[in-house]
Motif scaffolding. Structure first.
Motif, PDB file in Angstrom:
ATOM      1  N   LEU A  62       3.237 -10.133 -56.209  1.00  0.00           N
ATOM      2  CA  LEU A  62       4.116  -9.074 -56.617  1.00  0.00           C
ATOM      3  C   LEU A  62       3.860  -8.136 -57.845  1.00  0.00           C
ATOM      4  N   THR A  63       4.009  -6.997 -57.558  1.00  0.00           N
ATOM      5  CA  THR A  63       3.790  -6.066 -58.670  1.00  0.00           C
ATOM      6  C   THR A  63       5.151  -5.979 -59.429  1.00  0.00           C
ATOM      7  N   ASP A  64       5.195  -5.408 -60.939  1.00  0.00           N
ATOM      8  CA  ASP A  64       6.547  -5.541 -61.384  1.00  0.00           C
ATOM      9  C   ASP A  64       7.580  -4.860 -60.760  1.00  0.00           C
ATOM     10  N   GLU A  65       7.006  -3.499 -60.163  1.00  0.00           N
ATOM     11  CA  GLU A  65       8.156  -2.812 -59.454  1.00  0.00           C
ATOM     12  C   GLU A  65       8.824  -3.593 -58.349  1.00  0.00           C
ATOM     13  N   ALA A  66       7.972  -4.325 -57.295  1.00  0.00           N
ATOM     14  CA  ALA A  66       8.613  -5.112 -56.257  1.00  0.00           C
ATOM     15  C   ALA A  66       9.341  -6.057 -56.785  1.00  0.00           C
ATOM     16  N   SER A  67       9.042  -6.689 -57.852  1.00  0.00           N
ATOM     17  CA  SER A  67       9.941  -7.838 -58.410  1.00  0.00           C
ATOM     18  C   SER A  67      11.030  -7.220 -58.887  1.00  0.00           C
ATOM     19  N   ALA A  68      11.109  -6.120 -59.579  1.00  0.00           N
ATOM     20  CA  ALA A  68      12.436  -5.663 -59.940  1.00  0.00           C
ATOM     21  C   ALA A  68      13.497  -5.262 -58.935  1.00  0.00           C
ATOM     22  N   GLY A  69      13.131  -4.926 -57.617  1.00  0.00           N
ATOM     23  CA  GLY A  69      14.144  -4.639 -56.652  1.00  0.00           C
ATOM     24  C   GLY A  69      14.439  -5.831 -55.672  1.00  0.00           C
ATOM     25  N   LEU A  70      13.817  -6.783 -55.833  1.00  0.00           N
ATOM     26  CA  LEU A  70      13.781  -7.907 -54.657  1.00  0.00           C
ATOM     27  C   LEU A  70      15.120  -8.679 -54.781  1.00  0.00           C
ATOM     28  N   GLU A  71      15.659  -8.940 -55.969  1.00  0.00           N
ATOM     29  CA  GLU A  71      16.847  -9.726 -56.036  1.00  0.00           C
ATOM     30  C   GLU A  71      17.809  -9.048 -55.401  1.00  0.00           C
ATOM     31  N   ALA A  72      17.913  -7.510 -55.590  1.00  0.00           N
ATOM     32  CA  ALA A  72      18.909  -6.663 -55.228  1.00  0.00           C
ATOM     33  C   ALA A  72      18.703  -6.595 -53.597  1.00  0.00           C
ATOM     34  N   LEU A  73      17.667  -6.492 -53.190  1.00  0.00           N
ATOM     35  CA  LEU A  73      17.347  -6.214 -51.663  1.00  0.00           C
ATOM     36  C   LEU A  73      17.857  -7.456 -51.217  1.00  0.00           C
ATOM     37  N   ARG A  74      17.483  -8.720 -51.486  1.00  0.00           N
ATOM     38  CA  ARG A  74      17.932  -9.900 -50.668  1.00  0.00           C
ATOM     39  C   ARG A  74      19.676 -10.205 -50.829  1.00  0.00           C
ATOM     40  N   SER A  75      20.059  -9.621 -52.071  1.00  0.00           N
ATOM     41  CA  SER A  75      21.471  -9.597 -52.152  1.00  0.00           C
ATOM     42  C   SER A  75      22.366  -8.647 -50.848  1.00  0.00           C
ATOM     43  N   GLY A  76      21.459  -7.433 -50.631  1.00  0.00           N
ATOM     44  CA  GLY A  76      21.859  -6.507 -49.631  1.00  0.00           C
ATOM     45  C   GLY A  76      21.813  -7.216 -48.394  1.00  0.00           C
ATOM     46  N   PHE A  77      20.809  -7.895 -48.033  1.00  0.00           N
ATOM     47  CA  PHE A  77      20.553  -8.506 -46.723  1.00  0.00           C
ATOM     48  C   PHE A  77      21.817  -9.456 -46.399  1.00  0.00           C
ATOM     49  N   LEU A  78      22.125 -10.331 -47.616  1.00  0.00           N
ATOM     50  CA  LEU A  78      23.087 -11.221 -47.414  1.00  0.00           C
ATOM     51  C   LEU A  78      24.422 -10.422 -46.914  1.00  0.00           C
ATOM     52  N   HIS A  79      24.846  -9.359 -47.806  1.00  0.00           N
ATOM     53  CA  HIS A  79      25.850  -8.480 -47.233  1.00  0.00           C
ATOM     54  C   HIS A  79      25.903  -7.906 -45.901  1.00  0.00           C
ATOM     55  N   PHE A  80      24.697  -7.784 -45.417  1.00  0.00           N
ATOM     56  CA  PHE A  80      24.630  -7.395 -44.060  1.00  0.00           C
ATOM     57  C   PHE A  80      25.067  -8.639 -43.427  1.00  0.00           C
ATOM     58  N   GLU A  81      24.671  -9.862 -43.313  1.00  0.00           N
ATOM     59  CA  GLU A  81      24.749 -10.943 -42.523  1.00  0.00           C
ATOM     60  C   GLU A  81      26.238 -11.152 -42.726  1.00  0.00           C
ATOM     61  N   ASP A  82      26.808 -10.919 -43.822  1.00  0.00           N
ATOM     62  CA  ASP A  82      28.385 -11.223 -43.995  1.00  0.00           C
ATOM     63  C   ASP A  82      28.939 -10.118 -43.069  1.00  0.00           C
ATOM     64  N   ALA A  83      28.723  -8.931 -43.175  1.00  0.00           N
ATOM     65  CA  ALA A  83      29.160  -7.812 -42.298  1.00  0.00           C
ATOM     66  C   ALA A  83      29.126  -8.085 -40.754  1.00  0.00           C
ATOM     67  N   VAL A  84      27.996  -8.700 -40.450  1.00  0.00           N
ATOM     68  CA  VAL A  84      27.826  -8.851 -38.867  1.00  0.00           C
ATOM     69  C   VAL A  84      28.619  -9.937 -38.370  1.00  0.00           C
ATOM     70  N   ARG A  85      28.995 -11.009 -39.287  1.00  0.00           N
ATOM     71  CA  ARG A  85      29.663 -12.205 -38.955  1.00  0.00           C
ATOM     72  C   ARG A  85      31.278 -11.627 -39.146  1.00  0.00           C
ATOM     73  N   ALA A  86      31.517 -10.831 -39.906  1.00  0.00           N
ATOM     74  CA  ALA A  86      33.055 -10.218 -39.955  1.00  0.00           C
ATOM     75  C   ALA A  86      33.246  -9.354 -38.646  1.00  0.00           C
ATOM     76  N   MET A  87      32.309  -8.734 -38.139  1.00  0.00           N
ATOM     77  CA  MET A  87      32.645  -7.938 -37.003  1.00  0.00           C
ATOM     78  C   MET A  87      32.623  -8.879 -35.723  1.00  0.00           C
ATOM     79  N   GLN A  88      31.937  -9.780 -35.730  1.00  0.00           N
ATOM     80  CA  GLN A  88      31.911 -10.744 -34.640  1.00  0.00           C
ATOM     81  C   GLN A  88      32.890 -11.684 -34.542  1.00  0.00           C
TER      82      GLN A  88
END
Length: 261
Positions: A62-88
């Motif tokens: 990974l480049t430094d730019e990729a590493s800088a955003g990876l944690e926030a991206l994965r946190s965002g996907f977890l929020h998406f999963e929470d949102a889907v479960r809430a709707m279901q």
């Protein structure tokens, strides 16, 4: 504020490639080809204006730019999963919000909901008296409407359609029969707000009314009416309706099957 368009599919591919540090293993996880993974990564790099991976003798890094955003991206996907479960979660909820005419609820719907709850004691009901309430604003699961059909909604007819005459004397007007004809009275001496009031007035000897068959039959079975008069065909009936997403929910299907069965 206008939201920035997010290339969600490419970000999902990037997340998989970053976890595996391999386009081939990311492709296996996503059930696509390695070439498709590479294409998505290149497209994402073009959108972001940064390089995300570099190739080394040891493999991908990974480049430094990729590493800088990876944690926030994965946190965002977890929020998406929470949102889907809430709707279901609404599909497994045991609370039903139903809009229905008051007279229909008291004469026909209430005893059937009571029977449904005997078999499903965890169920709770929230009733809205405005049958034309907006599904989104009132957070409705189902509505019962006196109509010619379901209209733009999914729906099923409840019981027999048509109207039947009850009582004797001058016609009683109500919103479903505002201008009765066929007697010597110049105009209806009594106007009421709904079919239930028309039934009550007719049963009390205040005139006669054309009311939904389903209501009149319920009154007859409970002994509140002694007999029913002439049956008149009508395109109107009581319809159980809901928008397609609600209609497809497991909990709604169970109640619809019970009420319409």
């Amino acid at each position: 504020m206008k939201r920035t368009h997010l290339p969600l599919n490419a970000l999902r591919v990037f997340d998989a490639a970053a976890r595996h540090l391999s386009f081939t293993r990311a492709a296996d996880e996503l059930a696509v080809t390695p070439a498709a993974v590479g294409q998505q990564i290149r497209a994402l790099e073009d959108v972001l204006g940064v390089v995300l991976f570099r190739r080394t003798p040891k493999g991908l890094e990974l480049t430094d730019e990729a590493s800088a955003g990876l944690e926030a991206l994965r946190s965002g996907f977890l929020h998406f999963e929470d949102a889907v479960r809430a709707m279901q979660a609404g599909q497994s909820s045991h609370v039903y919000t139903i809009a229905a005419p008051r007279e229909f609820f008291s004469a026909w719907l209430a005893p059937r909901l009571a029977e449904f709850r005997k078999a499903n004691p965890e169920v709770r009901f929230s009733l809205v008296s405005d049958e034309d309430a907006d599904f989104t604003e009132a957070n409705l699961d189902l509505a019962v409407r006196w109509a010619e059909g379901p209209g733009d909604l999914e729906g099923t007819a409840l019981g027999e359609t048509g109207r039947v005459t009850v009582g004797e004397g001058c016609w009683i007007a109500w919103p479903g029969d505002t201008e009765p004809e066929g007697d010597d009275c110049e105009s209806p001496p009594l106007s009421v707000g709904d079919a239930g009031q028309a039934l009550a007035a007719a049963a009390a000897g205040m005139g006669r009314a054309r009311v939904p068959v389903l209501l009149a039959q319920s009154w007859l079975e409970s002994g509140r009416l002694q007999h029913l008069g002439e049956h008149a065909e009508s395109r109107h009936g009581y319809w159980l309706v809901a928008p397609t997403p609600q209609w497809r929910q497991k909990k709604v299907k169970a109640l619809v099957a019970f009420l319409a069965g």
